[in-house]
Structures are given as C-alpha cells and as structure tokens.
Design a protein around this motif. Structure first.
Motif, short mmCIF file in Angstrom:
data_model
loop_
_atom_site.label_atom_id
_atom_site.label_comp_id
_atom_site.label_asym_id
_atom_site.label_seq_id
_atom_site.Cartn_x
_atom_site.Cartn_y
_atom_site.Cartn_z
N PRO A 10 0.80 -1.22 0.00
CA PRO A 10 0.00 0.00 0.00
C PRO A 10 0.83 1.28 0.00
CG PRO A 10 -0.34 -1.23 2.04
CD PRO A 10 0.52 -2.07 1.15
N GLU A 11 2.05 1.22 0.51
CA GLU A 11 2.89 2.41 0.55
C GLU A 11 3.15 2.96 -0.86
OE1 GLU A 11 4.40 5.40 2.50
OE2 GLU A 11 3.71 3.66 3.63
N ARG A 12 3.12 2.09 -1.87
CA ARG A 12 3.30 2.53 -3.26
C ARG A 12 2.19 3.48 -3.69
NH1 ARG A 12 6.12 -0.22 -7.19
NH2 ARG A 12 4.39 0.00 -8.64
N TYR A 13 1.04 3.40 -3.05
CA TYR A 13 -0.13 4.19 -3.43
C TYR A 13 -0.46 5.25 -2.38
CZ TYR A 13 -0.31 0.01 -6.25
OH TYR A 13 0.03 -1.02 -7.08
N ARG A 14 0.52 5.61 -1.60
CA ARG A 14 0.32 6.57 -0.51
C ARG A 14 -0.26 7.90 -1.01
NH1 ARG A 14 2.82 6.87 4.59
NH2 ARG A 14 2.44 8.90 5.53
N ARG A 15 0.29 8.42 -2.10
CA ARG A 15 -0.19 9.71 -2.63
C ARG A 15 -1.66 9.64 -3.03
NH1 ARG A 15 3.76 10.79 -6.94
NH2 ARG A 15 5.47 9.73 -5.96
N LEU A 16 -2.07 8.50 -3.56
CA LEU A 16 -3.47 8.32 -3.94
C LEU A 16 -4.36 8.38 -2.71
CD1 LEU A 16 -5.55 7.53 -6.14
CD2 LEU A 16 -5.07 5.16 -5.55
N ALA A 17 -3.96 7.70 -1.64
CA ALA A 17 -4.73 7.72 -0.40
C ALA A 17 -4.76 9.13 0.19
CB ALA A 17 -4.15 6.74 0.61
N GLU A 18 -3.64 9.83 0.16
CA GLU A 18 -3.60 11.19 0.67
C GLU A 18 -4.54 12.10 -0.10
OE1 GLU A 18 0.54 12.10 0.27
OE2 GLU A 18 1.05 11.27 2.23
N ALA A 19 -4.55 11.98 -1.41
CA ALA A 19 -5.44 12.81 -2.23
C ALA A 19 -6.90 12.50 -1.92
CB ALA A 19 -5.15 12.57 -3.71
N LEU A 21 -8.10 11.32 0.90
CA LEU A 21 -8.42 11.78 2.25
C LEU A 21 -8.46 13.30 2.36
CD1 LEU A 21 -6.48 9.12 4.29
CD2 LEU A 21 -8.96 9.39 4.18
N GLU A 22 -7.83 14.01 1.43
CA GLU A 22 -7.96 15.47 1.44
C GLU A 22 -9.40 15.88 1.20
OE1 GLU A 22 -5.35 17.49 -1.24
OE2 GLU A 22 -3.56 16.70 -0.24
N GLU A 23 -10.08 15.15 0.31
CA GLU A 23 -11.47 15.46 0.00
C GLU A 23 -12.43 14.90 1.05
OE1 GLU A 23 -12.51 14.23 -3.94
OE2 GLU A 23 -10.64 15.01 -4.77
N ARG A 24 -12.12 13.75 1.59
CA ARG A 24 -13.00 13.07 2.57
C ARG A 24 -12.14 12.58 3.73
NH1 ARG A 24 -13.62 11.18 -2.43
NH2 ARG A 24 -15.52 11.66 -3.55
N PRO A 25 -11.82 13.46 4.69
CA PRO A 25 -10.84 13.13 5.74
C PRO A 25 -11.18 11.95 6.64
CG PRO A 25 -11.52 15.44 5.86
CD PRO A 25 -12.31 14.81 4.78
N ASP A 26 -12.44 11.62 6.78
CA ASP A 26 -12.81 10.52 7.69
C ASP A 26 -13.22 9.24 6.98
OD1 ASP A 26 -12.31 12.11 9.87
OD2 ASP A 26 -14.37 12.80 10.05
N ASP A 27 -12.98 9.16 5.69
CA ASP A 27 -13.45 8.00 4.91
C ASP A 27 -12.36 6.94 4.79
OD1 ASP A 27 -14.80 6.25 3.30
OD2 ASP A 27 -15.09 7.66 1.64
#
Length: 85
Positions: A10-19, A21-27
């Motif tokens: 999952p660390e390979r996709y960290r930026r995707l998760a960050e993006a 969570l920027e839109e939906r911080p609790d999802d």
C-alpha cells in the motif's frame, strides 16, 4: 513476478490515499478501496502484458488481497470502519 505485483504494497499508493483523504478526511473505507483498486489495476495490467493467466482450470491461482483498511487507519489516523458494510 515482481513483488509489487504478487503482494500488495500500500505504501506505493500513498499519494493516492492522501489525495482521497484530502477530499474526505474521515473516509477510511473509501481511501482503502482507492488503494486496493489501483493495486488491482496495476497487477492486472502487468499480468496481461506478460501473458500470466490468473485463472487455471477455473481456479484463481493468485487470490485477491483485502483492501488495506488497517494500513489507512494506522498511517493517516482515520476512524475505524463503521457498520453496516
């Protein structure tokens, strides 16, 4: 088969998760599903490119990992999953 294809990292996709969570911080679920889908797309493309068959005699030879819910919670401090699924 390279490790990033055979095992979800999952660390390979960290930026995707960050993006996400920027839109939906609790999802937590949505971020984990975004990471999971990106991994599956990358794995499927690699397998197709290299002629690797996933199903042999009707059996799934690789299996499909679960979405990385715990990784998202631990990495980003999001809330635990809520029921119902």
């Amino acid at each position: 088969m390279p490790p990033h294809v055979s095992v979800m990292q999952p660390e390979r996709y960290r930026r995707l998760a960050e993006a996400y969570l920027e839109e939906r911080p609790d999802d937590t679920r949505g971020a984990a599903m975004a990471v999971w889908r990106a991994y599956l797309v990358e794995r499927r493309a690699w397998m197709r490119e290299h002629g690797v068959r996933r199903h042999v005699d009707g059996r799934d030879t690789l299996g499909t990992p679960r979405p990385p819910y715990a990784w998202v919670r631990e990495t980003f401090g999001t809330p635990p999953l809520r029921e119902p699924w």
